[in-house]
Scaffold this active site. Structure first.
Site, mmCIF file in Angstrom:
data_model
loop_
_atom_site.group_PDB
_atom_site.id
_atom_site.type_symbol
_atom_site.label_atom_id
_atom_site.label_comp_id
_atom_site.label_asym_id
_atom_site.label_seq_id
_atom_site.Cartn_x
_atom_site.Cartn_y
_atom_site.Cartn_z
ATOM 1 N N GLU A 95 9.186 -18.750 2.656
ATOM 2 C CA GLU A 95 9.915 -19.863 2.047
ATOM 3 C C GLU A 95 10.328 -20.918 3.071
ATOM 4 O O GLU A 95 10.296 -22.119 2.781
ATOM 5 C CB GLU A 95 11.144 -19.348 1.297
ATOM 6 C CG GLU A 95 10.845 -18.434 0.124
ATOM 7 C CD GLU A 95 9.925 -19.064 -0.910
ATOM 8 O OE1 GLU A 95 9.849 -20.298 -0.996
ATOM 9 O OE2 GLU A 95 9.260 -18.299 -1.632
ATOM 10 N N GLY A 103 20.512 -36.528 -5.505
ATOM 11 C CA GLY A 103 20.015 -35.158 -5.635
ATOM 12 C C GLY A 103 19.120 -34.744 -4.493
ATOM 13 O O GLY A 103 18.758 -33.572 -4.380
#
Length: 255
Positions: free
Chosen positions: A188, A151
């Site tokens: 971000e 992941g």
């Protein structure tokens, strides 16, 4: 109006500094698809690739957005989103020793296995729905499958919430309920390269949206340079330039 940029998912703040910027626990290393621990390796050069996710791709691993899939990123504003993101990375790389390269996206599930191509690029940017209330976007700290395990390719990935009115204030007029995509992505991507939030009012990394912010502040720059070091001086170009000038003078003197 103040809205949160992101939920603290995938975020680990490990240090605060007098300048008020904070840091994640990891940063990008050189070599490609490589992350390293911030605590022992800050101030060193980094290299990262980035890509834009296409439509219809899911997210898995550390999050799944409730099974939602990505949308058409190019439809968010009337501008050129690829050029916008290129400009944003240029803002960050202009102030620190980080190289960012645009690559073709792997075209697979976000957070999927490296074998499937989910690490292409290191920072994958997509638009997706099913965010929590009040969140404009979020980003994961730098990381890879080798760094975080299964992941881990989601490290650096940046997701913009689809359910807001997005504009590019360089091209579009903005109403009270519109949000400048450049401003949000500048924030971000700061997370995606290793910065946490800042307590400096008006900084890019302040965790609230209060209108367009398109320039890095001294605090933002100090944080980026703490992580990756300052931009190297172009010493080689200076030496070559002096050599060429001396050669010209010598030629003139011999006539």
């Amino acid at each position: 109006m103040k809205l949160r940029y992101l939920l603290p998912v995938g975020i680990l703040v490990v240090a605060a500094h007098a300048n008020a910027y904070t840091l994640m626990s990891s940063k990008w290393d050189v070599g490609g698809n490589a992350a390293e621990t911030m605590a022992t390796n800050h101030g060193t050069a980094g290299y990262v690739t980035w890509s834009i996710m296409g439509s219809g791709l899911g997210v898995t691993g550390f999050e799944d957005h409730g099974g939602a899939t990505t949308g058409d990123f190019s439809a968010l504003t009337s501008g050129d989103e690829e050029a916008m993101i290129t400009s944003i990375f240029a803002k960050w790389t202009a102030v620190c020793n980080l190289t960012a390269v645009h690559v073709a996206d792997g075209g697979v599930t976000g957070g999927g296995s490296q074998a499937s191509g989910a690490h292409l690029g290191d920072i994958r940017i997509g638009v997706i729905d099913n965010f929590s209330s009040g969140v404009l976007a979020h980003a994961w700290q730098p990381g890879t499958e080798a760094y975080f395990g299964a992941g881990g390719t989601i490290g650096g990935d940046t997701h913009v919430a689809s359910d807001w009115n997005w504009v590019d204030e360089a091209n579009d007029s903005a109403a009270d309920n519109d949000f400048d995509l450049y401003t949000v992505l500048l924030h971000e991507i700061g997370h995606a390269i290793g910065l946490g939030h800042s307590g400096v009012d008006g900084s890019v990394m302040e965790p609230v949206y209060e209108g367009s912010r398109r320039d890095l502040t001294a605090d933002d720059i100090a944080g980026a340079q703490y992580i990756y070091g300052a931009v190297p001086e172009p010493a080689t170009m200076t030496v070559l330039g002096l050599g060429a000038a001396a050669l010209i003078r010598r030629r003139k003197a011999s006539r």
